[in-house]
Design a protein around this motif. Structure first.
Motif, PDB file in Angstrom:
ATOM      1  N   ALA A  47       0.829  -1.210   0.000  1.00 37.00           N
ATOM      2  CA  ALA A  47       0.000   0.000   0.000  1.00 37.00           C
ATOM      3  C   ALA A  47       0.860   1.255   0.000  1.00 37.00           C
ATOM      4  O   ALA A  47       2.033   1.239   0.385  1.00 37.00           O
ATOM      5  CB  ALA A  47      -0.940   0.003   1.200  1.00 37.00           C
ATOM      6  N   ASN A  48       0.235   2.338  -0.430  1.00 36.45           N
ATOM      7  CA  ASN A  48       0.770   3.683  -0.303  1.00 36.45           C
ATOM      8  C   ASN A  48      -0.057   4.327   0.806  1.00 36.45           C
ATOM      9  O   ASN A  48      -1.288   4.247   0.779  1.00 36.45           O
ATOM     10  CB  ASN A  48       0.615   4.438  -1.634  1.00 36.45           C
ATOM     11  CG  ASN A  48       1.422   5.711  -1.689  1.00 36.45           C
ATOM     12  OD1 ASN A  48       2.103   6.083  -0.746  1.00 36.45           O
ATOM     13  ND2 ASN A  48       1.332   6.397  -2.814  1.00 36.45           N
ATOM     14  N   TYR A  49       0.610   4.943   1.794  1.00 38.42           N
ATOM     15  CA  TYR A  49      -0.066   5.403   3.002  1.00 38.42           C
ATOM     16  C   TYR A  49      -0.103   6.932   3.060  1.00 38.42           C
ATOM     17  O   TYR A  49       0.926   7.586   2.971  1.00 38.42           O
ATOM     18  CB  TYR A  49       0.643   4.859   4.236  1.00 38.42           C
ATOM     19  CG  TYR A  49       0.712   3.359   4.265  1.00 38.42           C
ATOM     20  CD1 TYR A  49      -0.389   2.602   4.643  1.00 38.42           C
ATOM     21  CD2 TYR A  49       1.878   2.693   3.889  1.00 38.42           C
ATOM     22  CE1 TYR A  49      -0.334   1.218   4.661  1.00 38.42           C
ATOM     23  CE2 TYR A  49       1.945   1.305   3.909  1.00 38.42           C
ATOM     24  CZ  TYR A  49       0.834   0.578   4.288  1.00 38.42           C
ATOM     25  OH  TYR A  49       0.889  -0.796   4.298  1.00 38.42           O
ATOM     26  N   PHE A  50      -1.296   7.459   3.269  1.00 40.95           N
ATOM     27  CA  PHE A  50      -1.510   8.881   3.491  1.00 40.95           C
ATOM     28  C   PHE A  50      -1.747   9.078   4.985  1.00 40.95           C
ATOM     29  O   PHE A  50      -2.625   8.440   5.562  1.00 40.95           O
ATOM     30  CB  PHE A  50      -2.731   9.364   2.696  1.00 40.95           C
ATOM     31  CG  PHE A  50      -3.058  10.804   2.898  1.00 40.95           C
ATOM     32  CD1 PHE A  50      -2.379  11.793   2.201  1.00 40.95           C
ATOM     33  CD2 PHE A  50      -4.060  11.189   3.789  1.00 40.95           C
ATOM     34  CE1 PHE A  50      -2.691  13.135   2.387  1.00 40.95           C
ATOM     35  CE2 PHE A  50      -4.379  12.520   3.977  1.00 40.95           C
ATOM     36  CZ  PHE A  50      -3.690  13.500   3.275  1.00 40.95           C
ATOM     37  N   VAL A  51      -0.970   9.940   5.602  1.00 41.08           N
ATOM     38  CA  VAL A  51      -1.091  10.168   7.044  1.00 41.08           C
ATOM     39  C   VAL A  51      -2.187  11.208   7.293  1.00 41.08           C
ATOM     40  O   VAL A  51      -2.049  12.369   6.925  1.00 41.08           O
ATOM     41  CB  VAL A  51       0.240  10.616   7.666  1.00 41.08           C
ATOM     42  CG1 VAL A  51       0.081  10.891   9.158  1.00 41.08           C
ATOM     43  CG2 VAL A  51       1.322   9.564   7.429  1.00 41.08           C
ATOM     44  N   ALA A  52      -3.266  10.767   7.905  1.00 36.79           N
ATOM     45  CA  ALA A  52      -4.355  11.674   8.283  1.00 36.79           C
ATOM     46  C   ALA A  52      -4.044  12.328   9.624  1.00 36.79           C
ATOM     47  O   ALA A  52      -4.347  13.499   9.856  1.00 36.79           O
ATOM     48  CB  ALA A  52      -5.686  10.928   8.341  1.00 36.79           C
ATOM     49  N   LYS A  53      -3.407  11.566  10.516  1.00 33.01           N
ATOM     50  CA  LYS A  53      -3.025  12.076  11.842  1.00 33.01           C
ATOM     51  C   LYS A  53      -1.886  11.214  12.362  1.00 33.01           C
ATOM     52  O   LYS A  53      -1.946   9.990  12.279  1.00 33.01           O
ATOM     53  CB  LYS A  53      -4.222  11.986  12.795  1.00 33.01           C
ATOM     54  CG  LYS A  53      -3.952  12.581  14.166  1.00 33.01           C
ATOM     55  CD  LYS A  53      -5.196  12.583  15.027  1.00 33.01           C
ATOM     56  CE  LYS A  53      -4.985  13.451  16.226  1.00 33.01           C
ATOM     57  NZ  LYS A  53      -4.881  12.841  17.461  1.00 33.01           N
ATOM     58  N   GLY A  54      -0.859  11.859  12.875  1.00 30.11           N
ATOM     59  CA  GLY A  54       0.244  11.104  13.447  1.00 30.11           C
ATOM     60  C   GLY A  54       1.531  11.253  12.659  1.00 30.11           C
ATOM     61  O   GLY A  54       1.720  12.217  11.920  1.00 30.11           O
ATOM     62  N   CYS A  55       2.420  10.262  12.820  1.00 33.85           N
ATOM     63  CA  CYS A  55       3.740  10.321  12.187  1.00 33.85           C
ATOM     64  C   CYS A  55       4.255   8.912  11.923  1.00 33.85           C
ATOM     65  O   CYS A  55       4.247   8.058  12.817  1.00 33.85           O
ATOM     66  CB  CYS A  55       4.718  11.073  13.088  1.00 33.85           C
ATOM     67  SG  CYS A  55       6.385  11.228  12.412  1.00 33.85           S
ATOM     68  N   LEU A  56       4.703   8.689  10.694  1.00 38.34           N
ATOM     69  CA  LEU A  56       5.341   7.434  10.305  1.00 38.34           C
ATOM     70  C   LEU A  56       6.772   7.727   9.892  1.00 38.34           C
ATOM     71  O   LEU A  56       7.112   8.860   9.556  1.00 38.34           O
ATOM     72  CB  LEU A  56       4.611   6.791   9.117  1.00 38.34           C
ATOM     73  CG  LEU A  56       3.154   6.409   9.305  1.00 38.34           C
ATOM     74  CD1 LEU A  56       2.562   5.937   7.981  1.00 38.34           C
ATOM     75  CD2 LEU A  56       2.996   5.336  10.375  1.00 38.34           C
ATOM     76  N   ARG A  57       7.591   6.681   9.889  1.00 36.88           N
ATOM     77  CA  ARG A  57       8.944   6.844   9.360  1.00 36.88           C
ATOM     78  C   ARG A  57       9.317   5.625   8.523  1.00 36.88           C
ATOM     79  O   ARG A  57       8.823   4.513   8.752  1.00 36.88           O
ATOM     80  CB  ARG A  57       9.967   7.045  10.465  1.00 36.88           C
ATOM     81  CG  ARG A  57      10.247   5.776  11.280  1.00 36.88           C
ATOM     82  CD  ARG A  57      11.384   5.999  12.249  1.00 36.88           C
ATOM     83  NE  ARG A  57      11.599   4.829  13.071  1.00 36.88           N
ATOM     84  CZ  ARG A  57      12.795   4.344  13.382  1.00 36.88           C
ATOM     85  NH1 ARG A  57      13.880   4.949  12.945  1.00 36.88           N
ATOM     86  NH2 ARG A  57      12.905   3.286  14.145  1.00 36.88           N
ATOM     87  N   GLN A  96       7.333   2.367  10.169  1.00 36.88           N
ATOM     88  CA  GLN A  96       6.951   2.264  11.573  1.00 36.88           C
ATOM     89  C   GLN A  96       6.272   3.550  12.035  1.00 36.88           C
ATOM     90  O   GLN A  96       6.625   4.642  11.581  1.00 36.88           O
ATOM     91  CB  GLN A  96       8.197   2.018  12.428  1.00 36.88           C
ATOM     92  CG  GLN A  96       7.916   1.840  13.903  1.00 36.88           C
ATOM     93  CD  GLN A  96       9.185   1.718  14.727  1.00 36.88           C
ATOM     94  OE1 GLN A  96      10.168   2.400  14.473  1.00 36.88           O
ATOM     95  NE2 GLN A  96       9.145   0.846  15.706  1.00 36.88           N
ATOM     96  N   ALA A  97       5.321   3.405  12.939  1.00 36.99           N
ATOM     97  CA  ALA A  97       4.654   4.563  13.535  1.00 36.99           C
ATOM     98  C   ALA A  97       5.568   5.164  14.606  1.00 36.99           C
ATOM     99  O   ALA A  97       5.936   4.481  15.560  1.00 36.99           O
ATOM    100  CB  ALA A  97       3.315   4.159  14.134  1.00 36.99           C
ATOM    101  N   ALA A  98       5.913   6.435  14.422  1.00 36.49           N
ATOM    102  CA  ALA A  98       6.709   7.146  15.428  1.00 36.49           C
ATOM    103  C   ALA A  98       5.819   7.618  16.567  1.00 36.49           C
ATOM    104  O   ALA A  98       6.286   7.905  17.661  1.00 36.49           O
ATOM    105  CB  ALA A  98       7.429   8.332  14.793  1.00 36.49           C
TER     106      ALA A  98
END
Length: 189
Positions: A47-57, A96-98
């Motif tokens: 998948a390609n992920y769009f961040v609606a809220k939060g932070c990924l790295r 990963q979710a930061a």
């Protein structure tokens, strides 16, 4: 439900309510807990992920066994292992979710259908990829042309929210130095 994504798309192209209704069944909402993984090395990125809220790295493990962060994504940013995603091959990265994060995913098997139903989204994703590529080029330039302290100051000036939100070891990894060195830079201020 997907308003953050629709608002982001509409900054680049016009997506009508009817077109949003065509896109919605191809989207998937996910909640990701802090430190949880959306992708691990050896898996195929689906998948390609769009961040609606939060932070990924996005990061990899180097030959010394250290984590090397190559990208962050906060609200209204996209993140994926593009090579693994496009070619459906094993990834060499982790996503990963930061922090606890809400994402909207577009799975790889929906891409052709999405572009067939909504061809104007090809323009949207082209524009996003261009921005991403440009940012990557500048990051590489800064890694080679600035001192570690200059990189930190520049990053802090451009993205002050990261400095507050992201753990120190992740930020140091992204900027190309150790957490201890980051502590020394911060102590000087």
């Amino acid at each position: 439900m997907y308003s953050a994504l629709y608002n982001h798309i509409n900054k680049f192209i016009d997506l009508s309510k009817d077109e949003q209704d065509l896109l919605a069944p191809l989207l998937k909402s996910l909640s990701v807990k802090k430190k949880a993984f959306l992708l691990e090395e050896g898996q195929t990125c689906r998948a390609n992920y769009f961040v609606a809220k939060g932070c990924l790295r996005l990061y990899f493990i180097d030959i010394k066994g250290a984590e090397q962060t190559t990208q962050f994504a906060i609200e209204n940013w996209w993140i994926t292992d593009l090579t693994s995603f496009l070619f459906q091959k094993s990834s060499e990265f982790y996503i990963q979710a930061a922090e606890s994060t809400e994402v909207i995913a577009i799975e790889q098997h929906h891409y052709d259908e999405m572009f067939h139903k909504l061809p104007k989204l090809e323009r949207y994703f082209r524009l996003i990829l261009q921005k991403n590529h440009q940012a990557s080029q500048m990051r590489i330039r800064y890694l080679y042309s600035q001192t570690a302290e200059e990189r930190y100051r520049h990053f802090n000036q451009m993205f002050p929210e990261f400095v507050q939100r992201v753990p120190q070891y992740m930020l140091a990894s992204y900027l190309g130095f150790t957490p201890e060195f980051l502590s020394k830079i911060r102590a000087k201020r």
